[in-house]
Design an enzyme around this catalytic site. Structure first.
Site, PDB file in Angstrom:
ATOM      1  N   ALA B  71      -9.738   0.441   4.824  1.00  0.00           N
ATOM      2  CA  ALA B  71      -9.724  -0.715   5.729  1.00  0.00           C
ATOM      3  C   ALA B  71      -8.313  -1.260   5.926  1.00  0.00           C
ATOM      4  O   ALA B  71      -7.891  -1.542   7.056  1.00  0.00           O
ATOM      5  CB  ALA B  71     -10.640  -1.802   5.187  1.00  0.00           C
ATOM      6  N   GLU B 282     -17.840  -1.272  -2.279  1.00  0.00           N
ATOM      7  CA  GLU B 282     -16.505  -1.168  -1.684  1.00  0.00           C
ATOM      8  C   GLU B 282     -15.585  -0.264  -2.498  1.00  0.00           C
ATOM      9  O   GLU B 282     -14.372  -0.279  -2.296  1.00  0.00           O
ATOM     10  CB  GLU B 282     -15.870  -2.571  -1.530  1.00  0.00           C
ATOM     11  CG  GLU B 282     -14.814  -2.661  -0.432  1.00  0.00           C
ATOM     12  CD  GLU B 282     -14.137  -4.022  -0.374  1.00  0.00           C
ATOM     13  OE1 GLU B 282     -14.458  -4.884  -1.190  1.00  0.00           O
ATOM     14  OE2 GLU B 282     -13.283  -4.207   0.505  1.00  0.00           O
TER      15      GLU B 282
END
Lengths: 339, 339
Positions: B71, B282
């Site tokens: 990300a 994550e």
């Protein structure tokens, strides 16, 4: 006694906003002259307080409120320094009149005349005036005077040190509090306030600010934004960044209880030691009215606190002792009154 | 089965970052020509996955991961559209190679070639390519391509509608995910990510977006930023603003479990209905390593989930059924495999 550390004068008589409107009009049209602060009678101030903050404080069993100008009204994004100074002075003078009329119930926290990227000499001067002349016990410090564009340096940057030097000398804390949002991405009450709380805590975690200023104290309002909910994230990030555990910040950083439901307050008190939590409601603030499902006012945070199962000693810290410790000038005022 | 809806390819073979570095060098020096994507062997990809995400997924009892490019590496703040397209394509092609090598363990979510204020035609084209050609099941949408200056309109603005029209047509959700922060006020992992989650939820609360797009779906990661912790605040604000209760957003908005301690997961599951929570870690993401006090890895969120006292039915929703419902193309992939 029960001390609410976070109340705003959101109910000023309307001529105070009229003064602000005239200020902004004068900025927009140089042909107009700068206005004088509004004329407001003691009765008007009494009425604006007795029917609102003081009534609600009493109804809910509170005794005392640390009181500051309306946060969203500070409007530090307006860049003219003279306008900022006049607006802060007028707003703080009104707070001083409230504390003068109701000394048994209110102590003052000041608005600072910040501007985006502006010099801090006016800020320090107004802080000194409010504490030394008006008897205030703290200040609200805005980490983003731009109002949602975050153009100032982080609160750990030397830019801010003149304010910290004055805070340390005067022995007053700052509540970290942004003002209105000029950025449509951030609703002021639903995003900007909480983002500021979260961002500033992380700034502290990244820096050695409190090694330089060991007695500097900040209250992060709104339950610390996202921080207690993500305490494990901050602990993990600290390890990854080679920083001390976030618990080491807790000599200098405190959280209020402006979290408007039981699960949130329960989490706050489960994660953050009681000695770092200060009772607060922010009333009359972000939310108004009551939960239609329970009839409990959203911001009646004492209800949630009393249902959270704290020990009596911890509760006393949260509702009184912590505020007296973090705001020593408040403690001195109360002690002088035999309280 | 246990589906982790939020994993990033943070362990790409180093020549992928080399390609990015060469891209940025070519932007800085027009004398250089734009590079070609790195040559990476299947064995290098296998090694980068088997020793990292796949190993950890298995060790923790997981079965499947919805996988997207790193990300913080999306770097949408770089304004050149051609660079953004080439970078997104190269990053997504790598994800497709991972899902091709490990179809039983990974499905793809794409990086979009966003730029600050840029046209969205390239974004829609890459979304279509990833879903229709590469078999991806969703996308990451960045509400702040500027990287911390928030110069784009809110996600409820018609600016974004071309992306939503494609998402609806393709029946894929977006995870709301910002990238790196160029603003020193916001640590990417400790502030910017969480602020984005919080801000976007409030944007949704202020708008009628889901009346216009009733099947549009967003996953807000990192446990929804500050939102579940402040659920009462959002309920109260909704009343004050004359908006429907935030619960009405829950046909379209979902939260993941990237909250790295037990009290946070407990709050999330107490406040948000189980049908709106998607298991996620994550990993390998914001936090690395384990809590030195417990030995539990910070991002081993299945541990917290299993200690949260969910009913078996609720747990199954969180770890599997919700992901299959929110990502119907994932469900179709798994169903085709008899899973």
């Amino acid at each position: 006694m029960i001390i609410d550390c976070h109340g705003h004068y959101t109910t000023t008589p309307p001529q105070h906003q009229g003064f602000r409107d005239a200020q902004l009009a004068a900025l927009a049209d140089p042909a107009l002259s700068g206005p004088d602060p509004a004329s407001i009678s003691d009765d008007e101030i009494r009425e604006s307080i007795e029917g609102n903050q003081l009534r609600i404080l009493r109804e809910r069993g509170g005794d005392f409120m640390i009181f500051s100008p309306k946060a969203s009204g500070m409007e530090h994004h307006v860049p003219d320094p003279a306008t900022a100074v006049a607006w802060a002075r007028a707003s703080n003078d009104l707070i001083a009149r409230v504390t003068g009329l109701f000394p048994e119930h209110f102590a003052g926290v000041c608005q600072l005349p910040q501007t985006p990227g502006g010099a801090l000499s006016d800020v320090v001067a107004e802080l000194r005036r409010c504490v030394e002349t008006l008897g205030f016990v703290g200040c609200n410090l805005n980490p983003d005077p731009s109002g949602g564009f975050w153009t100032s340096p982080p609160l750990t940057d030397p830019y801010w040190f003149p304010v910290y030097e004055a805070m340390v000398e005067l022995d007053v804390p700052a509540m970290v509090h942004v003002s209105s949002s000029c950025n449509p991405n951030f609703h002021a009450l639903g995003a900007h306030y909480l983002n500021a709380d979260t961002s500033v805590f992380m700034q502290f975690l990244q820096s050695d600010l409190f090694e330089r200023f060991p007695t500097l104290r900040f209250v992060i309002p709104h339950g610390g934004g996202a921080v207690p909910y993500h305490w494990g994230r901050y602990r993990g990030l600290a390890v990854r960044l080679g920083r001390p555990d976030p618990a080491t910040l807790l000599d200098n950083v405190f959280f209020d209880t402006c979290v408007y439901h039981q699960p949130g307050i329960d989490l706050l008190l489960r994660v953050i030691p009681a000695r770092n939590v200060l009772f607060a409601s922010e009333m009359l603030g972000a939310v108004r009215g009551a939960d239609p499902e329970t009839g409990v006012a959203w911001d009646d945070t004492l209800r949630y606190l009393d249902a959270a199962g704290l020990s009596a000693a911890d509760r006393e810290q949260v509702v009184e002792q912590n505020a007296r410790r973090v705001y020593p000038r408040l403690d001195a005022l109360l002690t002088a009154e035999g309280r």
